[in-house]
Design a protein around this motif. Structure first.
Motif, mmCIF file in Angstrom:
data_model
loop_
_atom_site.group_PDB
_atom_site.id
_atom_site.type_symbol
_atom_site.label_atom_id
_atom_site.label_comp_id
_atom_site.label_asym_id
_atom_site.label_seq_id
_atom_site.Cartn_x
_atom_site.Cartn_y
_atom_site.Cartn_z
ATOM 1 N N UNK A 192 10.410 13.884 38.955
ATOM 2 C CA UNK A 192 11.551 12.969 39.013
ATOM 3 C C UNK A 192 12.777 13.666 39.586
ATOM 4 N N UNK A 193 13.039 14.897 39.131
ATOM 5 C CA UNK A 193 14.168 15.659 39.685
ATOM 6 C C UNK A 193 14.032 15.805 41.193
ATOM 7 N N UNK A 194 12.860 16.163 41.642
ATOM 8 C CA UNK A 194 12.633 16.357 43.068
ATOM 9 C C UNK A 194 12.789 15.050 43.837
ATOM 10 N N UNK A 195 12.246 13.984 43.288
ATOM 11 C CA UNK A 195 12.354 12.675 43.940
ATOM 12 C C UNK A 195 13.814 12.277 44.090
ATOM 13 N N UNK A 196 14.590 12.429 43.034
ATOM 14 C CA UNK A 196 16.004 12.059 43.090
ATOM 15 C C UNK A 196 16.762 12.918 44.100
ATOM 16 N N UNK A 197 16.440 14.187 44.178
ATOM 17 C CA UNK A 197 17.120 15.068 45.129
ATOM 18 C C UNK A 197 16.736 14.729 46.568
ATOM 19 N N UNK A 198 15.494 14.385 46.787
ATOM 20 C CA UNK A 198 15.013 14.079 48.135
ATOM 21 C C UNK A 198 15.451 12.677 48.580
ATOM 22 N N UNK A 199 15.266 11.690 47.710
ATOM 23 C CA UNK A 199 15.523 10.296 48.086
ATOM 24 C C UNK A 199 16.934 9.831 47.753
ATOM 25 N N UNK A 200 17.620 10.572 46.893
ATOM 26 C CA UNK A 200 18.929 10.149 46.416
ATOM 27 C C UNK A 200 18.805 9.374 45.118
ATOM 28 N N UNK A 201 19.906 9.306 44.393
ATOM 29 C CA UNK A 201 19.879 8.655 43.080
ATOM 30 C C UNK A 201 21.306 8.332 42.663
ATOM 31 N N UNK A 202 21.482 7.170 42.033
ATOM 32 C CA UNK A 202 22.759 6.824 41.433
ATOM 33 C C UNK A 202 22.503 6.499 39.978
ATOM 34 N N UNK A 203 23.162 7.252 39.095
ATOM 35 C CA UNK A 203 22.989 7.062 37.661
ATOM 36 C C UNK A 203 24.327 6.911 36.973
ATOM 37 N N UNK A 204 24.299 6.881 35.650
ATOM 38 C CA UNK A 204 25.523 6.713 34.876
ATOM 39 C C UNK A 204 26.473 7.883 35.050
ATOM 40 N N UNK A 205 25.919 9.067 35.287
ATOM 41 C CA UNK A 205 26.782 10.246 35.359
ATOM 42 C C UNK A 205 27.213 10.604 36.777
ATOM 43 N N UNK A 206 26.711 9.905 37.784
ATOM 44 C CA UNK A 206 27.138 10.214 39.135
ATOM 45 C C UNK A 206 26.136 9.834 40.198
ATOM 46 N N UNK A 207 26.348 10.392 41.372
ATOM 47 C CA UNK A 207 25.551 10.048 42.550
ATOM 48 C C UNK A 207 25.005 11.315 43.194
ATOM 49 N N UNK A 208 23.756 11.256 43.599
ATOM 50 C CA UNK A 208 23.140 12.316 44.388
ATOM 51 C C UNK A 208 22.701 11.678 45.697
ATOM 52 N N UNK A 209 23.372 12.002 46.807
ATOM 53 C CA UNK A 209 22.907 11.451 48.077
ATOM 54 C C UNK A 209 21.560 12.060 48.457
ATOM 55 N N UNK A 210 20.782 11.333 49.218
ATOM 56 C CA UNK A 210 19.489 11.839 49.673
ATOM 57 C C UNK A 210 19.679 13.208 50.313
ATOM 58 N N UNK A 211 18.912 14.174 49.825
ATOM 59 C CA UNK A 211 18.956 15.558 50.303
ATOM 60 C C UNK A 211 20.375 16.120 50.308
ATOM 61 N N UNK A 212 21.204 15.634 49.401
ATOM 62 C CA UNK A 212 22.577 16.113 49.324
ATOM 63 C C UNK A 212 23.342 15.879 50.614
ATOM 64 N N UNK A 213 22.875 14.915 51.395
ATOM 65 C CA UNK A 213 23.501 14.637 52.677
ATOM 66 C C UNK A 213 23.004 15.523 53.803
ATOM 67 N N UNK A 214 22.103 16.441 53.487
ATOM 68 C CA UNK A 214 21.573 17.376 54.492
ATOM 69 C C UNK A 214 20.170 16.948 54.910
ATOM 70 N N UNK A 215 20.103 15.874 55.674
ATOM 71 C CA UNK A 215 18.807 15.327 56.079
ATOM 72 C C UNK A 215 18.030 16.271 56.988
ATOM 73 N N UNK A 216 18.694 17.326 57.472
ATOM 74 C CA UNK A 216 18.008 18.310 58.309
ATOM 75 C C UNK A 216 17.138 19.261 57.492
ATOM 76 N N UNK A 217 17.312 19.275 56.165
ATOM 77 C CA UNK A 217 16.503 20.143 55.311
ATOM 78 C C UNK A 217 15.161 19.491 55.016
ATOM 79 N N UNK A 218 14.133 20.309 54.900
ATOM 80 C CA UNK A 218 12.802 19.795 54.574
ATOM 81 C C UNK A 218 12.725 19.465 53.084
ATOM 82 N N UNK A 219 11.746 18.664 52.724
ATOM 83 C CA UNK A 219 11.513 18.360 51.313
ATOM 84 C C UNK A 219 11.272 19.651 50.533
ATOM 85 N N UNK A 220 10.534 20.578 51.128
ATOM 86 C CA UNK A 220 10.221 21.837 50.457
ATOM 87 C C UNK A 220 11.487 22.653 50.193
ATOM 88 N N UNK A 221 12.429 22.640 51.129
ATOM 89 C CA UNK A 221 13.694 23.354 50.919
ATOM 90 C C UNK A 221 14.503 22.722 49.792
#
Length: 80
Positions: free
Chosen positions: A40-69
């Motif tokens: 779940x952590x990995x999915x949220x970091x890769x795909x992005x997530x918006x929750x009660x405590x804040x927002x995680x943009x997909x790949x932190x906005x760094x779409x040039x990074x691979x999923x593995x990175x």
């Protein structure tokens, strides 16, 4: 490495907790997230997530990074 990705791309948000970002080394920030499991952590970091405590943009906005990175950075940042 995960640490290199963190230092280059994630540090600005995760040092200060900008936008609800869980802080590096802060067990209270990470405990509920870790309880969801690594997949779940990995999915949220890769795909992005918006929750009660804040927002995680997909790949932190760094779409040039691979999923593995991104996964390596999550592992480093979460201490898992």
């Amino acid at each position: 490495t995960g640490e290199q990705v963190y230092n280059a791309s994630c540090l600005a948000f995760h040092v200060a907790g900008v936008g609800g970002a869980p802080k590096l080394g802060d067990g209270a920030d990470w405990k509920p997230r870790l309880a969801q499991g690594a997949a779940t952590l990995n999915k949220h970091a890769i795909e992005g997530f918006q929750g009660q405590s804040g927002v995680m943009p997909a790949k932190g906005g760094r779409v040039d990074l691979s999923d593995e990175e991104i996964i390596a950075a999550v592992k480093f940042l979460s201490g898992s």
